[in-house]
Design a protein around this motif. Structure first.
Motif, PDB file in Angstrom:
ATOM      1  N   TYR A 103       0.762  -1.341   0.028  1.00 24.45           N
ATOM      2  CA  TYR A 103      -0.113  -0.148  -0.025  1.00 24.45           C
ATOM      3  C   TYR A 103       0.757   1.195   0.043  1.00 24.45           C
ATOM      4  O   TYR A 103       0.490   1.905  -0.843  1.00 24.45           O
ATOM      5  N   GLY A 137       0.948   3.356  -3.407  1.00 28.43           N
ATOM      6  CA  GLY A 137       0.209   4.915  -2.915  1.00 28.43           C
ATOM      7  C   GLY A 137       1.154   5.852  -3.144  1.00 28.43           C
ATOM      8  O   GLY A 137       0.818   6.943  -3.516  1.00 28.43           O
ATOM      9  N   THR A 146      -3.953   1.214  -7.265  1.00 28.70           N
ATOM     10  CA  THR A 146      -3.670   1.874  -5.826  1.00 28.70           C
ATOM     11  C   THR A 146      -5.199   1.674  -5.008  1.00 28.70           C
ATOM     12  O   THR A 146      -5.059   1.267  -3.784  1.00 28.70           O
ATOM     13  N   ALA A 178      -5.734  -0.492  -1.677  1.00 32.07           N
ATOM     14  CA  ALA A 178      -6.143   0.034  -0.666  1.00 32.07           C
ATOM     15  C   ALA A 178      -7.325  -0.727  -0.154  1.00 32.07           C
ATOM     16  O   ALA A 178      -7.608  -0.904   1.285  1.00 32.07           O
ATOM     17  N   CYS A 188      -8.044  -2.420   3.654  1.00 28.94           N
ATOM     18  CA  CYS A 188      -9.186  -2.190   4.523  1.00 28.94           C
ATOM     19  C   CYS A 188      -9.811  -3.511   4.886  1.00 28.94           C
ATOM     20  O   CYS A 188     -10.078  -3.865   5.982  1.00 28.94           O
ATOM     21  N   LEU A 241     -10.313   6.792   5.856  1.00 26.56           N
ATOM     22  CA  LEU A 241      -9.516   6.702   4.639  1.00 26.56           C
ATOM     23  C   LEU A 241     -10.507   7.242   3.369  1.00 26.56           C
ATOM     24  O   LEU A 241     -10.001   8.140   2.815  1.00 26.56           O
ATOM     25  N   THR A 274      -9.405  10.579   1.280  1.00 33.33           N
ATOM     26  CA  THR A 274      -9.137  10.441  -0.066  1.00 33.33           C
ATOM     27  C   THR A 274      -9.995  11.448  -0.852  1.00 33.33           C
ATOM     28  O   THR A 274      -9.601  12.005  -1.844  1.00 33.33           O
ATOM     29  N   MET A 320      -3.318   5.777   7.862  1.00 33.52           N
ATOM     30  CA  MET A 320      -3.592   4.566   7.826  1.00 33.52           C
ATOM     31  C   MET A 320      -2.473   3.651   8.442  1.00 33.52           C
ATOM     32  O   MET A 320      -2.615   2.526   8.975  1.00 33.52           O
TER      33      MET A 320
END
Length: 307
Positions: free
Chosen positions: A50, A54, A73, A77, A81, A181, A185, A198
Motif C-alpha cells: 500500500y 500509493g 492503488t 487500499a 481495509c 480513509l 481520499t 492508515m
C-alpha cells in the motif's frame, strides 16, 4: 517529494518502518518462538505494498492509461481495509456483525461499489475527480457504520482486564483508520496525512501483538508445562526454550483464564466472545493437551514446573 516521484518523505519513512517490522516478525516466526504470526506478516506485507503503490503512483513512467494506476492503488487500499477488518474479526472471534457483514459479504459489497461507483462513472465521464467523490462519499458512510457497530460490539464497562482494555483501544484506532480513509481520499491528495492515518492502524495492531507476547512471557511459569507440550504431547524439560506450537493465541489466553479459575461466562465477557465460543476453545485446549475436562486440565497444569 523524493526520487523524482510523487512519494512524500513520510510515506517513504512508513515504507521503511513497516518493512523492518515485517522482517523482524518473519525472523521471529522462522526461529519458531512464534508460530502464529502469519496473519500479522500478511497484514504487514499489504501495508508495504500500500505504501509503495500509493506513494510512487501515479507516475508518467508507468506504462498504460492513468486509470490503470488508480485501479492498482484503489484495489490495494480496498484489499488492505478488508484485511484489517478480517484481522479484527479474528481478534475478537467475530463471524458477523450487524447487517450480515461477514467478510465474504464485505468483499462482495466493496467490489460491486468499486465497479459501479468508480470504474463505470469514470468510463462515461473520464473524470477522476467526479468518480472519486461518487465512490468515496457512500463508502465513507459504510465504513463509519462499521466503526460504530464494532465499537458497540467490543464495549463492555464490566471488563477490568488491563490487556483487554488496551487491546480494545488499539483495535478502535485501527477501525477508525479504515473509517477515515474514504474521507481523507475525497478531501484531496494529502499523502502525508492519509498515509499517516492508515499506518497508525498497523502500528496499533503491532502494539497489540507485542502486548500479547509480553503477557504470555509474564505468565510463562503458569503455562510452562502447557507450552512445553509437543504434538505428541510429551513434556519438554528444557527451560531454555518455551514451545507452544499446539495452542493458538486465543487458546493460550483462555487457558490462562481457566488456570485462574475464571468461569466460562466471565471469560466470554472479558474477551468479548460468546460463552459457547469459549467452550469450543476450551474443548480444543483439552484435546490438544491430552485431558478430558476443565478439572483435569487445572489439576495437571495448575502447579509450576519443578526445577
Amino acid at each position: 517529494m523524493m526520487f523524482g516521484t510523487s512519494i512524500h518523505w513520510t510515506t517513504f519513512f512508513y515504507l521503511l518502518a513497516d518493512s523492518v517490522i515485517v522482517l523482524i516478525a518473519i525472523y521471529i516466526s522462522k526461529k519458531k518462538t512464534r508460530n502464529d504470526l502469519k496473519r500479522f506478516i500478511n497484514l504487514g506485507l499489504l501495508f508495504i505494498t500500500y505504501n509503495f503503490t500509493g506513494g510512487f503512483l501515479p507516475t508518467d513512467k508507468f506504462p498504460g492509461p492513468i486509470i490503470l494506476q488508480y485501479i492498482i492503488t484503489y484495489g490495494i487500499a480496498i484489499a488492505l481495509c478488508i484485511y484489517i477488518v478480517y484481522y479484527l474479526y479474528e481478534e475478537y472471534d467475530i463471524i458477523v456483525l450487524k447487517f450480515n457483514s461477514s467478510i465474504k459479504n464485505i468483499i462482495i459489497i466493496s467490489a460491486i461499489s468499486y465497479v459501479a461507483l468508480y470504474l463505470i462513472p469514470y468510463y462515461f465521464t473520464k473524470s477522476l475527480i467526479a468518480s472519486k467523490y461518487l465512490f468515496n462519499i457512500p463508502i465513507s458512510l459504510l465504513t463509519f457504520t462499521f466503526l460504530v457497530v464494532f465499537c458497540r460490539r467490543i464495549s463492555n464497562p464490566k471488563n477490568t482486564s488491563p490487556i483487554i482494555l488496551r487491546r480494545n483501544k488499539l483495535s478502535l484506532i485501527s477501525a477508525g483508520s479504515i473509517a477515515l480513509l474514504p474521507i481523507l481520499t475525497a478531501i484531496g491528495d494529502y499523502q502525508w496525512l492519509t498515509f499517516s492515518v492508515m499506518n497508525l492502524a498497523f502500528y496499533a495492531i503491532t502494539v497489540i501483538e507485542i502486548d500479547r507476547y509480553l503477557y504470555i512471557l509474564a505468565h510463562h511459569s503458569r503455562m510452562y508445562e502447557v507450552f512445553a507440550l509437543t504434538k505428541k504431547k510429551h513434556i519438554v524439560t528444557s527451560e531454555s526454550k518455551i514451545v507452544y506450537e499446539d495452542l493458538t493465541r486465543r487458546e493460550i489466553e483462555i487457558a490462562l483464564c481457566i488456570l485462574n479459575n475464571v468461569s466460562y461466562k466471565k471469560i466470554a465477557q472479558e474477551l468479548f466472545i460468546a460463552e459457547s465460543t469459549v467452550s469450543k476453545h476450551a474443548s480444543n485446549i483439552f484435546k490438544k493437551t491430552g485431558v478430558k475436562n476443565k478439572r483435569q486440565f487445572i489439576s495437571r497444569f495448575k502447579k509450576k514446573p519443578s526445577k
